[in-house]
Design a protein around this motif. Sequence first.
Motif, PDB file in Angstrom:
ATOM      1  N   ARG A 113      43.631  38.304  43.533  1.00 55.12           N
ATOM      2  CA  ARG A 113      43.072  39.557  43.030  1.00 55.12           C
ATOM      3  C   ARG A 113      41.960  40.002  43.973  1.00 55.12           C
ATOM      4  O   ARG A 113      41.060  39.225  44.287  1.00 55.12           O
ATOM      5  CB  ARG A 113      42.520  39.394  41.614  1.00 55.12           C
ATOM      6  CG  ARG A 113      43.557  38.936  40.607  1.00 55.12           C
ATOM      7  CD  ARG A 113      42.941  38.694  39.222  1.00 55.12           C
ATOM      8  NE  ARG A 113      43.912  38.134  38.303  1.00 55.12           N
ATOM      9  CZ  ARG A 113      44.742  38.864  37.561  1.00 55.12           C
ATOM     10  NH1 ARG A 113      44.673  40.185  37.608  1.00 55.12           N
ATOM     11  NH2 ARG A 113      45.608  38.286  36.750  1.00 55.12           N
TER      12      ARG A 113
ATOM     13  N   LEU B  52      39.722  53.885  41.806  1.00 55.55           N
ATOM     14  CA  LEU B  52      39.878  52.848  42.820  1.00 55.55           C
ATOM     15  C   LEU B  52      38.528  52.383  43.338  1.00 55.55           C
ATOM     16  O   LEU B  52      38.259  51.179  43.429  1.00 55.55           O
ATOM     17  CB  LEU B  52      40.737  53.384  43.966  1.00 55.55           C
ATOM     18  CG  LEU B  52      41.098  52.392  45.072  1.00 55.55           C
ATOM     19  CD1 LEU B  52      42.040  51.317  44.554  1.00 55.55           C
ATOM     20  CD2 LEU B  52      41.731  53.126  46.255  1.00 55.55           C
TER      21      LEU B  52
ATOM     22  N   ALA C 169      52.297  43.110  47.149  1.00 53.04           N
ATOM     23  CA  ALA C 169      51.479  43.758  46.120  1.00 53.04           C
ATOM     24  C   ALA C 169      52.288  43.766  44.826  1.00 53.04           C
ATOM     25  O   ALA C 169      53.198  44.575  44.651  1.00 53.04           O
ATOM     26  CB  ALA C 169      51.116  45.176  46.553  1.00 53.04           C
TER      27      ALA C 169
ATOM     28  N   ILE D  45      41.074  50.283  38.859  1.00 50.95           N
ATOM     29  CA  ILE D  45      42.486  50.036  39.116  1.00 50.95           C
ATOM     30  C   ILE D  45      42.626  48.553  39.457  1.00 50.95           C
ATOM     31  O   ILE D  45      42.022  48.064  40.407  1.00 50.95           O
ATOM     32  CB  ILE D  45      43.023  50.908  40.255  1.00 50.95           C
ATOM     33  CG1 ILE D  45      43.033  52.381  39.836  1.00 50.95           C
ATOM     34  CG2 ILE D  45      44.426  50.482  40.652  1.00 50.95           C
ATOM     35  CD1 ILE D  45      43.549  53.333  40.896  1.00 50.95           C
ATOM     36  N   HIS D  46      43.390  47.846  38.653  1.00 48.46           N
ATOM     37  CA  HIS D  46      43.516  46.393  38.801  1.00 48.46           C
ATOM     38  C   HIS D  46      44.787  46.073  39.586  1.00 48.46           C
ATOM     39  O   HIS D  46      45.897  46.445  39.172  1.00 48.46           O
ATOM     40  CB  HIS D  46      43.562  45.719  37.432  1.00 48.46           C
ATOM     41  CG  HIS D  46      42.415  46.102  36.543  1.00 48.46           C
ATOM     42  ND1 HIS D  46      41.106  46.010  36.942  1.00 48.46           N
ATOM     43  CD2 HIS D  46      42.391  46.593  35.266  1.00 48.46           C
ATOM     44  CE1 HIS D  46      40.305  46.419  35.969  1.00 48.46           C
ATOM     45  NE2 HIS D  46      41.066  46.787  34.944  1.00 48.46           N
ATOM     46  N   LYS D  47      44.626  45.369  40.702  1.00 45.99           N
ATOM     47  CA  LYS D  47      45.758  45.031  41.556  1.00 45.99           C
ATOM     48  C   LYS D  47      45.829  43.512  41.751  1.00 45.99           C
ATOM     49  O   LYS D  47      44.795  42.859  41.905  1.00 45.99           O
ATOM     50  CB  LYS D  47      45.625  45.717  42.920  1.00 45.99           C
ATOM     51  CG  LYS D  47      45.656  47.233  42.864  1.00 45.99           C
ATOM     52  CD  LYS D  47      45.616  47.844  44.250  1.00 45.99           C
ATOM     53  CE  LYS D  47      44.251  47.709  44.889  1.00 45.99           C
ATOM     54  NZ  LYS D  47      44.171  48.361  46.209  1.00 45.99           N
TER      55      LYS D  47
ATOM     56  N   SER E 187      51.362  43.705  41.306  1.00 41.71           N
ATOM     57  CA  SER E 187      51.083  44.444  40.070  1.00 41.71           C
ATOM     58  C   SER E 187      49.938  45.420  40.299  1.00 41.71           C
ATOM     59  O   SER E 187      49.060  45.195  41.140  1.00 41.71           O
ATOM     60  CB  SER E 187      50.727  43.492  38.913  1.00 41.71           C
ATOM     61  OG  SER E 187      49.446  42.929  39.079  1.00 41.71           O
ATOM     62  N   VAL E 188      49.970  46.508  39.539  1.00 39.09           N
ATOM     63  CA  VAL E 188      48.893  47.497  39.587  1.00 39.09           C
ATOM     64  C   VAL E 188      48.783  48.130  38.209  1.00 39.09           C
ATOM     65  O   VAL E 188      49.794  48.394  37.555  1.00 39.09           O
ATOM     66  CB  VAL E 188      49.143  48.558  40.690  1.00 39.09           C
ATOM     67  CG1 VAL E 188      50.410  49.364  40.420  1.00 39.09           C
ATOM     68  CG2 VAL E 188      47.943  49.473  40.849  1.00 39.09           C
TER      69      VAL E 188
END
Length: 306
Positions: free
Chosen positions: A240, A166, A279, A171-173, A281-282
């Motif tokens: 993003r 993170l 939120a 970690i792509h959110k 996508s992760v």
Amino acid sequence: MDRVREVIVPEGLDGARLDKALVELVPGASRAKVRKAIEAGGVRVGGRIRAKGEIVRAGDALSFEDVDLVSQEVPPLPEPEAKLDVLFESKDVIVVNKPAGQPCAPLRASETGTLANALIGHYPELAGVGYGPREPGLVHRLDTDTSGLVVVARNHDSFSNLKEALFAERIHKTYLLVCEGEGLADTGEVSFPIANHPKDSRRVLACVHPRDVMRNAPRPAHTRWMVEARNGRWALVRARAPRALRHQIRVHFAALEHPLAGDTLYGGPAELPRQALHAASVALPGSFEVASVLPEDMQALFDRGT
């Protein structure tokens, strides 16, 4: 004599406030105890006493006594019958879909109804994992009125690895939001640094002007967006934010004069009883990739178009 510990500030916390960095770096650290320890001179940066609002840099050595920081908090009351929407599960990681209106963690030992209560009820092994007893396994949190995906670590090694990922922005959110669309470009980026609001603890401040940067010691914050659809008054936007500081997307869009629908704290139109932020996508490449559909209340608002 209490044992003196030392931690090194990683790249992911470069530019963070001293108190915020210690809470992130020390398992079980209490925010209140960290503040008191700093004010009492029990925390040093490179051997020197610093104020809680001082900025730390990657590579700085932070030294302190364990007893000064570690919380004596108790874990949340388990609620095994509480609803828990699990979208992904492995031996190391759980990804859950939090509804709007549910706090991530309790403020008091007797509090129930939070995500943490449900987690500890369904997964008792989460006790002792995470930043502190009140936050079992939680790698990050969402505002109470923000819905969507939360990543949970199932063991200490997984928590350490996910926390590192993170901070390193691996970690792509992504987030979905609804705001007024007139004048909003189809794509864009905003990089106003963010600080605690000097007059209102409920809010943060997007430091738009150079004087705000000099006065408030903000942290870097970057948000990119793309409009996915438009309908009448509204735009449905995917944003993003690699690290997503507290209220980052909310305050960035407010600074763009496009506050989120329902986000009255930042000047948004009162079209929902909560901010229109989800939120959505992760993903951690090689480990998991999870998506969540737009909640009914946000979808209905967008479909209405007015």
